[in-house]
Enzyme design. Structure first.
Site, PDB file in Angstrom:
ATOM      1  CE  LYS A   1       3.623 -31.321  38.611  1.00  0.00           C
ATOM      2  NZ  LYS A   1       4.119 -31.678  39.743  1.00  0.00           N
ATOM      3  CD  GLU A  20       3.343 -34.063  42.898  1.00  0.00           C
ATOM      4  OE1 GLU A  20       3.165 -32.957  43.521  1.00  0.00           O
ATOM      5  OE2 GLU A  20       3.707 -33.982  41.794  1.00  0.00           O
ATOM      6  CG  ASP A  33       9.207 -34.491  42.666  1.00  0.00           C
ATOM      7  OD1 ASP A  33       8.092 -34.247  42.014  1.00  0.00           O
ATOM      8  OD2 ASP A  33       9.524 -33.747  43.798  1.00  0.00           O
ATOM      9  CG  ASP A  48       4.382 -30.555  48.080  1.00  0.00           C
ATOM     10  OD1 ASP A  48       4.985 -29.681  48.057  1.00  0.00           O
ATOM     11  OD2 ASP A  48       3.927 -31.660  47.166  1.00  0.00           O
TER      12      ASP A  48
END
Ligand code: ADP
Ligand code: MG
Length: 630
Positions: free
Chosen positions: A87, A186, A25, A208
């Site tokens: 990211k 994800e 992850d 999330d």
């Protein structure tokens, strides 16, 4: 993007041949690595006994690179050389620096090519460099902990990542010396971790809430198809915002008014984060803030106060949930399971309110910071071949057809939408003009008949084609889509073997709603499109006829035609050109017929002349071969 399952044959391995594979992850805030051991997926800890590491990289002057907590520890004292949240910049261009997170936190170099780079004392570093350092560290953790070399990793990416962002993630893995078994969305990983793929027809919501971003994904499992029904979210909502809200309150309580110093600000945020995390387990928390005068401020804050601070922020996530439900065209009550993902879903208020919203208890059995890595590890185990044949393998399908532009601006589909990937398809094309030595290839995506209604992905040229008459050259165009949805198109001319190819990494992907829009448009316009295609095809045919007759006339028109005959033909060609400029398919069709009719006699005379020449040649050849025999 939809997913579906097939059994991958011949992948079984004897137990002693177990191949080491991990799930990673690669988060905006934190990253972790997990692997299947003795039948269950576990998160691997590093030498400092940490299960997850901050996604932070610190570059030192001598070129040493610190990753994780060691890097995070430098953030206060040396913010510019300590890169966090890289990211957010993966696969992005210089324009995307306007993101305030970056604009006022780092120094940038945007001159070197198109990729923006963080200016550090160890040189310019791109988001790919930063991610690669994180992956390298996780790889080391895994190899030390598993005691061997990895065959590969499944790396997770947000469902909304486009091709450029996915490619950047793969590039980072390559630089880290990590083989990517595949990239996995994800939310899909989280659903896999809970084994929700086993439930036929199940509709799953993945909520999330991480450090800086919020994503809600609605997945549906249907006849072996794991489909993303809708995604929505907020790229500027996460635990960091809770930290900011709390830090502001702390500063106020402690009487700190000057917040201009970056280090001081960072320090306050760190204290706030610590309090926030403790308040997930206890109802109140004491704190101690160092003051500029050397003293310190002591205080306490309780969960209710904290809840009141974050309530307005949290509400924004429910807005996205409503949006996703609307997009998927379903009701809250249609959702069969709600999975909590991301460290910020540890906050009790978040769990309670989301349960309340969906009218069902949310799933939290698997640690929300680990659930994505766990799902990725399960998938990696299958892909590495550690599971018996009966195990299922998740595969993606392409959401929109891929094809090429052909003459007249028409789109020729090479791989239709919903084809399972990986896939390779070849199609033959030919040249349009006599003596043509180059071919321009235009790769397009979409369901519509006209290129102008499709999305342009890439253009490239095939050169040095041997000159031949139109239609005689055979060019094979191969479309390959790998397991991560990345497209490579190559063209090869069969006779000479000349090749050209292009990797398609469009800088901006399409969201699910844009794909939906393109599909709806293609259905709405189906009949218009067919008419448009027919017209374009007739125009191409008209051009071909005009081209052929003109080139014949130029070479031997005078030889076979008297001036009256020539006038009639020229007149018909003129009429055809007029019709071609208009938009009546029938008018072009009849004008073509007219040209063919009036040039019939001419064509016949040419043919006879050619046959005569050929016969003469043949006789000569026969004579020669006869003589050589004796
Ligand atoms: P990302 O996916 O962005 O990498 P994570 O899922 O790791 O992020 O979540 C990180 C966020 O979770 C941070 O804001 C962190 O403060 C928060 N967090 C971690 N543990 C807790 C906790 N016990 N209570 C509240 N928030 C937490
Ligand atoms: Mg995450």
């Amino acid at each position: 993007m939809a997913l579906f399952q097939i059994a991958e044959p011949g992948q079984a391995q004897a137990p002693h041949q177990r191949r080491l594979a991990v799930g990673i992850d690669l988060g905006t805030t934190n990253s972790l690595v997990a692997s299947v051991m003795s039948g269950s997926a576990k998160v691997l800890v590093n030498e400092q006994d940490e299960a997850s590491i901050p996604s932070v990289v610190h570059y030192q002057e001598d070129g040493t690179v610190l990753v994780g907590s060691a890097a995070q520890a430098k953030a206060v004292a040396d913010p510019y050389n300590t890169i966090a949240s890289a990211k957010r910049l993966m696969g992005k261009g210089a324009d995307d620096l306007s993101d305030t997170l970056f604009a006022d936190r780092y120094l940038f170099d945007t001159d070197s090519g198109s990729l923006p780079a963080f200016k550090t004392q160890a040189g310019n570093k791109t988001a790919v460099d930063v991610s690669s350092a994180i992956l390298q560290s996780l790889k080391n953790t895994a190899e030390l902990s598993l005691g061997g070399e990895l065959v590969g990793a499944v790396i997770t990416v947000p469902a909304y990542f486009d091709d450029a962002q996915r490619q950047a993630t793969k590039d980072a893995a390559t630089v880290a010396g990590l083989h990517v078994l595949r990239l996995l969305n994800e939310p899909t990983a989280a659903a896999l971790a809970y084994g929700l793929d086993a439930k036929e027809d199940a509709c799953v919501a993945i909520f999330d809430l991480g450090g800086g971003t919020f994503d809600i994904s609605l997945l549906k499992m249907q006849r072996g198809l794991f489909e993303v029904m809708a995604t929505a979210g907020d790229t500027a909502l996460g635990g960091d915002d809770f930290d900011h809200a709390l830090a502001a309150t702390l500063a106020e309580q402690a009487g700190i008014t000057d917040l201009s110093d970056a280090s001081q600000q960072r320090n306050l945020l760190n204290i706030a984060r610590g309090i926030k995390e403790q308040l997930s387990d206890q109802t109140s928390c004491g704190f101690d803030i160092p003051l500029a005068d050397g003293g310190s401020y002591k205080g306490t804050i309780d969960r209710d106060q904290f809840n009141a601070l974050i309530e307005p922020l949290f509400k924004r996530s429910l807005k996205s949930c409503r949006q996703a439900l609307r997009d998927a065209n379903i009701e809250k009550s249609d959702v069969d399971a709600v999975v909590m993902v991301g460290g910020s879903t540890r906050v009790p208020l978040v769990r309670d309110r989301v349960s309340e919203f969906f009218g069902r208890t949310v799933l939290t059995d698997i640690n929300p910071d680990e659930v994505v890595a766990v799902g990725a590890a399960l998938q990696a185990d299958v892909l590495a071949g550690n599971k018996p044949d009966s195990e299922l393998l998740l595969l993606d399908v392409i959401p929109l057809s891929l094809g090429l532009e052909t003459m007249g601006g028409l789109a020729e589909k090479v791989i239709p939408r919903n084809t399972t990937i990986p896939i390779a398809r070849a199609q033959e094309f030919t040249t349009y003009k006599d003596g043509q030595t180059a071919l321009a290839l235009h790769v397009v995506q979409g369901e519509r008949e006209l290129v102008s209604d499709c999305r342009s992905l890439a253009r490239f040229e095939l050169r040095d084609i041997p000159p031949r008459v139109a239609g005689a050259v055979r060019i094979q165009v191969i479309f390959q889509v790998d397991a991560d949805g990345l497209l490579t198109v190559s063209a090869i001319e069969k006779e000479s073997g000349v090749v050209a190819s292009v990797d398609v990494k469009p800088s901006y992907g399409l969201s699910d709603s844009e794909i939906e829009q393109m599909l709806t448009a293609s259905m709405e316009h189906a009949s218009d499109d067919m008419l448009a295609r027919a017209l374009q095809e007739q125009k191409v045919e008209a051009d071909r006829v005009v081209e052929a007759i003109n080139s014949a006339l130029a070479s031997d028109g005078d030889e076979h035609l008297d001036s009256d005959e020539r006038t009639v033909i020229d007149q018909a060609i003129g009429d055809l050109q007029t019709a071609r400029a208009g938009d009546s398919t029938d008018a072009i069709k009849s004008a073509i017929a007219k040209v063919e009719k009036v040039s019939n006699a001419y064509v016949e005379r040419r043919m006879n002349a050619t046959v005569r020449k050929m016969m003469a040649g043949k006789q000569l050849a026969d004579v020669e071969s006869d003589t050589s025999d004796t």
